[in-house]
Design a protein around this motif. Structure first.
Motif, PDB file in Angstrom:
ATOM      1  N   GLN A 103      40.244  54.380  40.546  1.00 54.49           N
ATOM      2  CA  GLN A 103      39.433  53.326  41.155  1.00 54.49           C
ATOM      3  C   GLN A 103      40.330  52.133  41.495  1.00 54.49           C
ATOM      4  OE1 GLN A 103      35.139  52.797  40.161  1.00 54.49           O
ATOM      5  NE2 GLN A 103      35.842  53.348  38.110  1.00 54.49           N
ATOM      6  N   GLU A 104      41.590  52.426  41.753  1.00 56.58           N
ATOM      7  CA  GLU A 104      42.545  51.366  42.057  1.00 56.58           C
ATOM      8  C   GLU A 104      42.125  50.543  43.280  1.00 56.58           C
ATOM      9  OE1 GLU A 104      44.795  54.575  39.809  1.00 56.58           O
ATOM     10  OE2 GLU A 104      43.348  54.536  41.474  1.00 56.58           O
ATOM     11  N   ASP A 105      41.324  51.135  44.157  1.00 54.47           N
ATOM     12  CA  ASP A 105      40.931  50.443  45.379  1.00 54.47           C
ATOM     13  C   ASP A 105      40.012  49.244  45.137  1.00 54.47           C
ATOM     14  OD1 ASP A 105      39.103  52.589  44.603  1.00 54.47           O
ATOM     15  OD2 ASP A 105      37.929  52.053  46.373  1.00 54.47           O
ATOM     16  N   ILE A 106      39.402  49.154  43.945  1.00 52.95           N
ATOM     17  CA  ILE A 106      38.513  48.015  43.676  1.00 52.95           C
ATOM     18  C   ILE A 106      39.128  47.001  42.700  1.00 52.95           C
ATOM     19  CG2 ILE A 106      36.424  49.314  44.197  1.00 52.95           C
ATOM     20  CD1 ILE A 106      35.894  49.447  41.164  1.00 52.95           C
ATOM     21  N   VAL A 107      40.371  47.224  42.308  1.00 50.30           N
ATOM     22  CA  VAL A 107      41.013  46.309  41.359  1.00 50.30           C
ATOM     23  C   VAL A 107      41.116  44.897  41.939  1.00 50.30           C
ATOM     24  CG1 VAL A 107      43.172  45.750  40.167  1.00 50.30           C
ATOM     25  CG2 VAL A 107      42.246  48.072  40.064  1.00 50.30           C
ATOM     26  N   GLU A 108      41.497  44.793  43.213  1.00 53.97           N
ATOM     27  CA  GLU A 108      41.609  43.462  43.820  1.00 53.97           C
ATOM     28  C   GLU A 108      40.261  42.747  43.798  1.00 53.97           C
ATOM     29  OE1 GLU A 108      43.100  41.174  47.881  1.00 53.97           O
ATOM     30  OE2 GLU A 108      43.360  43.349  47.688  1.00 53.97           O
ATOM     31  N   GLU A 109      39.186  43.468  44.107  1.00 56.41           N
ATOM     32  CA  GLU A 109      37.853  42.863  44.081  1.00 56.41           C
ATOM     33  C   GLU A 109      37.498  42.374  42.678  1.00 56.41           C
ATOM     34  OE1 GLU A 109      34.858  45.444  45.711  1.00 56.41           O
ATOM     35  OE2 GLU A 109      36.244  46.228  47.217  1.00 56.41           O
ATOM     36  N   ILE A 110      37.821  43.172  41.679  1.00 62.43           N
ATOM     37  CA  ILE A 110      37.514  42.796  40.293  1.00 62.43           C
ATOM     38  C   ILE A 110      38.247  41.522  39.906  1.00 62.43           C
ATOM     39  CG2 ILE A 110      37.864  43.464  37.873  1.00 62.43           C
ATOM     40  CD1 ILE A 110      37.377  46.391  38.795  1.00 62.43           C
ATOM     41  N   ILE A 111      39.547  41.485  40.179  1.00 61.67           N
ATOM     42  CA  ILE A 111      40.350  40.337  39.779  1.00 61.67           C
ATOM     43  C   ILE A 111      39.942  39.093  40.569  1.00 61.67           C
ATOM     44  CG2 ILE A 111      42.706  39.439  39.630  1.00 61.67           C
ATOM     45  CD1 ILE A 111      43.638  42.314  39.174  1.00 61.67           C
ATOM     46  N   GLU A 112      39.606  39.261  41.851  1.00 58.72           N
ATOM     47  CA  GLU A 112      39.171  38.122  42.653  1.00 58.72           C
ATOM     48  C   GLU A 112      37.823  37.592  42.158  1.00 58.72           C
ATOM     49  OE1 GLU A 112      38.910  36.803  47.313  1.00 58.72           O
ATOM     50  OE2 GLU A 112      38.718  38.935  46.831  1.00 58.72           O
ATOM     51  N   GLU A 113      36.864  38.487  41.911  1.00 58.86           N
ATOM     52  CA  GLU A 113      35.538  38.065  41.467  1.00 58.86           C
ATOM     53  C   GLU A 113      35.576  37.457  40.065  1.00 58.86           C
ATOM     54  OE1 GLU A 113      32.644  41.188  42.077  1.00 58.86           O
ATOM     55  OE2 GLU A 113      33.411  41.574  44.104  1.00 58.86           O
ATOM     56  N   ALA A 114      36.602  37.821  39.289  1.00 58.31           N
ATOM     57  CA  ALA A 114      36.768  37.230  37.962  1.00 58.31           C
ATOM     58  C   ALA A 114      37.432  35.855  38.036  1.00 58.31           C
ATOM     59  CB  ALA A 114      37.588  38.158  37.070  1.00 58.31           C
ATOM     60  N   GLY A 115      37.830  35.448  39.248  1.00 56.17           N
ATOM     61  CA  GLY A 115      38.428  34.136  39.434  1.00 56.17           C
ATOM     62  C   GLY A 115      39.899  34.061  39.090  1.00 56.17           C
ATOM     63  N   LEU A 116      40.602  35.194  39.190  1.00 48.80           N
ATOM     64  CA  LEU A 116      41.997  35.245  38.761  1.00 48.80           C
ATOM     65  C   LEU A 116      42.990  35.391  39.910  1.00 48.80           C
ATOM     66  CD1 LEU A 116      41.548  37.480  35.588  1.00 48.80           C
ATOM     67  CD2 LEU A 116      41.932  35.002  35.670  1.00 48.80           C
ATOM     68  N   LEU A 117      42.544  35.160  41.125  1.00 44.69           N
ATOM     69  CA  LEU A 117      43.437  35.180  42.287  1.00 44.69           C
ATOM     70  C   LEU A 117      43.518  33.778  42.890  1.00 44.69           C
ATOM     71  CD1 LEU A 117      42.569  38.493  44.195  1.00 44.69           C
ATOM     72  CD2 LEU A 117      44.495  38.030  42.681  1.00 44.69           C
ATOM     73  N   PRO A 118      44.677  33.464  43.516  1.00 39.70           N
ATOM     74  CA  PRO A 118      45.884  34.277  43.614  1.00 39.70           C
ATOM     75  C   PRO A 118      46.679  34.259  42.320  1.00 39.70           C
ATOM     76  CG  PRO A 118      46.255  32.159  44.643  1.00 39.70           C
ATOM     77  CD  PRO A 118      44.806  32.177  44.230  1.00 39.70           C
ATOM     78  N   ARG A 119      47.538  35.245  42.146  1.00 36.93           N
ATOM     79  CA  ARG A 119      48.408  35.286  40.992  1.00 36.93           C
ATOM     80  C   ARG A 119      49.607  34.358  41.217  1.00 36.93           C
ATOM     81  NH1 ARG A 119      45.994  35.370  37.610  1.00 36.93           N
ATOM     82  NH2 ARG A 119      47.739  35.819  36.229  1.00 36.93           N
ATOM     83  N   PRO A 120      50.181  33.810  40.152  1.00 39.46           N
ATOM     84  CA  PRO A 120      51.337  32.913  40.285  1.00 39.46           C
ATOM     85  C   PRO A 120      52.483  33.570  41.057  1.00 39.46           C
ATOM     86  CG  PRO A 120      50.487  32.856  38.050  1.00 39.46           C
ATOM     87  CD  PRO A 120      49.753  33.957  38.752  1.00 39.46           C
TER      88      PRO A 120
END
Length: 315
Positions: free
Chosen positions: A291-308
């Motif tokens: 399910q790697e294709d939804i990892v970006e959505e998960i991290i973005e919706e969790a408020g953790l983007l952008p990464r340093p």
């Protein structure tokens, strides 16, 4: 910031006090580097380090050290997993030196799944060490520049050492003490098993804080999306150490099948947000096999983007 002994980007990020995000990559059943790089590219944009499994589930794939070397060569920050199941102490010490020599700075030390759960159960086990002995060995090589035999190492490996813990299985009261042993053996950072039971993890962290263990290592909480009700049942009945409360399985069951993947993603985001509110948590480790294709959505919706360091990607 405290001294960064390994030169690891992950170590530097954690020591700066920023929330870290690592993502698990399963090396392919392939000798083609592009098959690995394809899986790594998208995850690298949304995470701080890529964690390469070492024959996960006791099934054969491209080796963790090989996959880690390929990605490190391409400039990715990697965490190489190293299990004790398949190597004796001579091979393990040699691989630690080799890993450091080719630019791998983060190593997660694991005992490893038993061969009986894999697709070649007739395989001979090694288990010369367990994860605590491997941690102690790696720390000794790094800090004292000697092999276990006492023989001198001319240039010691510069490594940021990790270990895995499972706060969710019996005996519950023993779990913080197990963490303490791994820290004493040499663990700089910790990665937990999948967290689906928030209450149990909160109780665990309360004891961890009481013992002061959160000040001695960096704790990354393992999270991942549930694809469906059936996937949830498979995880909690077939994968050793995974605990999923009935309430979450029932929530997936009550969701229409076509919407279960979205609901599983929503649950994952909720868990991330809740665990990051717990004192002593330094980040998350996301495991989203197939399910790697939804990892970006998960991290973005969790408020953790952008990464340093990757802000330009999101401008």
């Amino acid at each position: 910031m405290k001294e960064n002994r390994s030169g690891s980007t992950l170590e530097g990020l954690l020591k700066s006090g920023q929330v870290a995000v690592t993502a698990e990559v399963s090396p392919p059943d392939s000798a083609n580097p592009e098959d690995l790089l394809k899986a790594a590219r998208e995850l690298a944009i949304v995470s701080d380090a890529l964690n390469l499994t070492d024959a996960a589930g006791a099934n054969c794939h491209m080796s963790s050290i090989g996959a880690s070397a390929l990605l490190a060569h391409e400039g990715y920050e990697v965490v190489m997993q190293m299990t004790c199941r398949d190597r004796n102490r001579i091979a393990l010490q040699g691989d630690l030196l080799g890993a450091s020599a080719i630019g791998i700075k983060n190593v997660l030390c694991l005992t490893g799944d038993d061969v009986t759960i894999g697709d070649q159960p007739e395989t001979k086990r090694v288990f010369d060490f367990d994860s605590i002995q491997l941690l102690h060995t790696a720390k000794t090589m790094r800090d004292e520049s000697v092999f276990l035999s006492g023989r001198q190492i001319s240039a010691s490996p510069k490594l940021f050492l990790g270990a895995a813990v499972n706060p969710f299985v019996e005996p519950i009261d023993f779990r913080p003490l197990r963490l303490a042993k791994k820290i004493e053996a040499g663990a700089d950072f910790i990665q937990t098993q999948y967290c689906f039971d928030i209450k149990r993890f909160q109780d665990y962290m309360e004891t961890v804080r009481m013992l002061g263990l959160h000040e001695k290592c960096y704790i990354l909480v393992g999270v991942g999306p549930l694809r469906s009700e059936l996937a949830a049942e498979f995880l909690r009945t077939k994968i050793p150490g995974v605990v999923i409360p009935d309430a979450l399985v029932n929530r997936m069951r009550k969701t229409p099948k076509k919407k279960q993947r979205e609901e599983g993603k929503r649950i994952c985001v909720e868990i991330i947000q809740k665990v990051l509110e717990i004192k002593g948590v330094a980040g998350i480790h996301i495991m989203a096999y197939r399910q790697e294709d939804i990892v970006e959505e998960i991290i973005e919706e969790a408020g953790l983007l952008p990464r340093p360091g990757k802000e330009l990607v999101y401008q």
